[in-house]
Design a protein around this motif. Sequence first.
Motif, PDB file in Angstrom:
ATOM      1  N   ASP A   8       0.832  -1.210   0.000  1.00 20.98           N
ATOM      2  CA  ASP A   8       0.000   0.000   0.000  1.00 20.98           C
ATOM      3  C   ASP A   8       0.862   1.254   0.000  1.00 20.98           C
ATOM      4  OD1 ASP A   8      -2.180  -1.628   0.022  1.00 20.98           O
ATOM      5  OD2 ASP A   8      -2.559  -1.428   2.174  1.00 20.98           O
ATOM      6  N   ALA A  42      -6.083   8.113   1.065  1.00 21.14           N
ATOM      7  CA  ALA A  42      -7.367   7.537   1.471  1.00 21.14           C
ATOM      8  C   ALA A  42      -7.840   6.479   0.473  1.00 21.14           C
ATOM      9  CB  ALA A  42      -8.407   8.646   1.610  1.00 21.14           C
ATOM     10  N   ALA A  43      -7.644   6.745  -0.822  1.00 18.41           N
ATOM     11  CA  ALA A  43      -8.075   5.783  -1.841  1.00 18.41           C
ATOM     12  C   ALA A  43      -7.300   4.479  -1.731  1.00 18.41           C
ATOM     13  CB  ALA A  43      -7.911   6.391  -3.229  1.00 18.41           C
ATOM     14  N   LEU A  45      -5.917   3.204   0.946  1.00 19.67           N
ATOM     15  CA  LEU A  45      -6.326   2.495   2.159  1.00 19.67           C
ATOM     16  C   LEU A  45      -7.685   1.815   2.001  1.00 19.67           C
ATOM     17  CD1 LEU A  45      -5.205   5.000   4.951  1.00 19.67           C
ATOM     18  CD2 LEU A  45      -4.140   2.820   4.333  1.00 19.67           C
ATOM     19  N   LEU A  46      -8.567   2.399   1.201  1.00 19.23           N
ATOM     20  CA  LEU A  46      -9.925   1.858   1.048  1.00 19.23           C
ATOM     21  C   LEU A  46     -10.071   0.933  -0.152  1.00 19.23           C
ATOM     22  CD1 LEU A  46     -12.027   5.074   1.789  1.00 19.23           C
ATOM     23  CD2 LEU A  46     -11.691   3.107   3.298  1.00 19.23           C
ATOM     24  N   ARG A  47      -9.002   0.709  -0.888  1.00 14.99           N
ATOM     25  CA  ARG A  47      -9.152  -0.022  -2.160  1.00 14.99           C
ATOM     26  C   ARG A  47      -9.552  -1.479  -1.960  1.00 14.99           C
ATOM     27  NH1 ARG A  47      -4.422  -2.924  -3.687  1.00 14.99           N
ATOM     28  NH2 ARG A  47      -2.717  -2.732  -2.186  1.00 14.99           N
ATOM     29  N   ARG A  48      -9.337  -2.069  -0.799  1.00 10.83           N
ATOM     30  CA  ARG A  48      -9.720  -3.465  -0.573  1.00 10.83           C
ATOM     31  C   ARG A  48     -11.122  -3.578   0.008  1.00 10.83           C
ATOM     32  NH1 ARG A  48      -4.289  -3.469   1.067  1.00 10.83           N
ATOM     33  NH2 ARG A  48      -2.952  -4.820  -0.228  1.00 10.83           N
ATOM     34  N   THR A  49     -11.422  -2.771   0.999  1.00 16.51           N
ATOM     35  CA  THR A  49     -12.726  -2.890   1.665  1.00 16.51           C
ATOM     36  C   THR A  49     -13.827  -2.134   0.929  1.00 16.51           C
ATOM     37  OG1 THR A  49     -12.159  -1.011   3.096  1.00 16.51           O
ATOM     38  CG2 THR A  49     -11.641  -3.234   3.904  1.00 16.51           C
ATOM     39  N   GLN A  50     -13.531  -0.971   0.376  1.00 14.52           N
ATOM     40  CA  GLN A  50     -14.522  -0.146  -0.328  1.00 14.52           C
ATOM     41  C   GLN A  50     -13.935   0.300  -1.669  1.00 14.52           C
ATOM     42  OE1 GLN A  50     -17.568   0.276   0.729  1.00 14.52           O
ATOM     43  NE2 GLN A  50     -17.277  -0.656   2.746  1.00 14.52           N
ATOM     44  N   ILE A  53     -15.648   3.365  -3.447  1.00 14.87           N
ATOM     45  CA  ILE A  53     -15.390   4.635  -2.760  1.00 14.87           C
ATOM     46  C   ILE A  53     -13.970   5.105  -3.039  1.00 14.87           C
ATOM     47  CG2 ILE A  53     -15.205   5.730  -0.491  1.00 14.87           C
ATOM     48  CD1 ILE A  53     -17.464   3.995   0.469  1.00 14.87           C
ATOM     49  N   ALA A  54     -13.033   4.159  -3.047  1.00 14.54           N
ATOM     50  CA  ALA A  54     -11.650   4.515  -3.360  1.00 14.54           C
ATOM     51  C   ALA A  54     -11.544   5.086  -4.769  1.00 14.54           C
ATOM     52  CB  ALA A  54     -10.750   3.288  -3.210  1.00 14.54           C
ATOM     53  N   THR A  96     -17.036  -5.590  -7.978  1.00 14.70           N
ATOM     54  CA  THR A  96     -18.021  -4.585  -7.604  1.00 14.70           C
ATOM     55  C   THR A  96     -19.215  -4.642  -8.554  1.00 14.70           C
ATOM     56  OG1 THR A  96     -16.752  -3.007  -8.914  1.00 14.70           O
ATOM     57  CG2 THR A  96     -16.366  -3.028  -6.539  1.00 14.70           C
TER      58      THR A  96
END
Length: 536
Positions: A8, A42-43, A45-50, A53-54, A96
């Motif tokens: 990451d 932020a993108a 960090l969120l690329r796996r769970t959301q 949104i990322a 997704t």
Amino acid sequence: MTWQRAGDLGLWAGLSFLVVAESGSRNDPYWLMGGCVALLAAAVLLRRTQPLIALALVIVPEAVIVGITMNTTSGTPIAFVPAISTLAYLAGRRETQLRYFVALVSGSLMLLLALRLILFRDVAVADSVLSWLANVLLALVLCVMPWLIGRYRAQQALLATAGWERAERIEREQRLEIDQVRLRERSRIAEDMHDSVGHELSLIALRAAALEVDAELPERHRRAATELREAAATATERLGEIIGVLRDAGAQAPVVPSDESVAELVDRAAASGLAVRLVQEGAAEPSPMVDRAIHRVVQESLTNASKHAPGAEVVVTLTRAEDEVVVKIADTGPTRAVTEVPSSGTGLAGLAERIRLVGGNLTAGQSPSSAGFEVLARVPRSGGRPEPVTDVRSATADERDVVRRRARRGLITALLVPAGLAAGIGAIALGYYLVAGYNSVLPPAQYDALRIGQNFAEVEAVLPRMQMIDPPSERVVEPEGWTCRFYRPDGPFSINYAYRLCFDNDRLVAKDMVQTGSVQPTPEGTTPGPQREGTR
């Protein structure tokens, strides 16, 4: 720090470097540079769970930056592109939902168009729309295509996982099949031991008992006979224990001699109270294996008739032809109330397997001539090779086919959807270009009729509804304060020059023919080269 977090950090550092490099070269303020770097963090960090949104954290700011900084040297319109492509691919890998992804991309593109139309009103709407369509095509290549590739890769991974699961299931099924074969073999061995060895041991014990009470034998011989009878009884008891180990848990040991004929079996059933009669045709002797299989069919069928059709009359028809043996057991149906009796439900299946092993076939069902039940078995007289068991398609194979179809559809989608969207947008752009082209034609006669000094209202009355959407404005220098318009002398793709009309203070101050391509304009009735009338 784990390898995942290290990855990451490396991804964020690489994407941020591009942003800092472009933003620094454009002399952007530090708050803009820092905001872009924070959005990338932020993108990532969120690329796996959301994952969506990322992706939204980079694609929406990119739409805003491109919309606001059009035709300027500010912002980071290029540095965000690798981040968009990377996060779109990762979003596709996470499988997704398609509708959410389409909504995000479409919303961002509509936001871009709205910003251009609102903030740059001095730019012609046609220019803004065409520029926006170019951005749509770029979005298909840089965002939609990576997402579809990621989606296809996810389907491939799912197919590979399903393949390993199928292999494990096949191994389990093979082990179960081997266990079933062993159980069947154990049961067959138990039956053979009981039918042959058990019967012989019983005869030995019976003869030893006769010798034991024979008064003509010496005492020493009678004691030996007693020991022989006891040994035979002990052997019979131990044989029963062994059979109990080898036989299936629900199976019952046979209680009839191994050489009992079908006629003797029917007589024994009739003596027990069952209304049964035997009809025999032919005299050909079947092989021992076939004879035992026929005996087993009749025995099981009579047992079922006594259980499930109380009071019924049963007819056993045995036909011994030269080439096959046919046995039919038919009852007339119950005449008394049938009480619920315990049943394993595998009796007929076992009969069918036994008949199959000697090369025959067995059918069972409602009798066509009465309300009773009928069992029919046909076996070659000398036996034969067992017919192959019908291969039943497993649920694993169906699941594998479903996964393959999904992967195939994913590949087709990854190839055809971008091509279809690009073709659709290209068709729309071409249609708009043609409509605008044919609605911006100023016939040469009307152009020649225009005179320098005419007011704008008089000129506008003969002008077409639209202007050229691809004017050669870069080929001429527009004087300060003038407003120039460009029109076609003919439809699209058929000209190499355009008409330019310039206005100042609502007066026509200049009219020119401007070259639009690499070929010098040669309109009919004029001399080659640009034409110009003086200013009044």
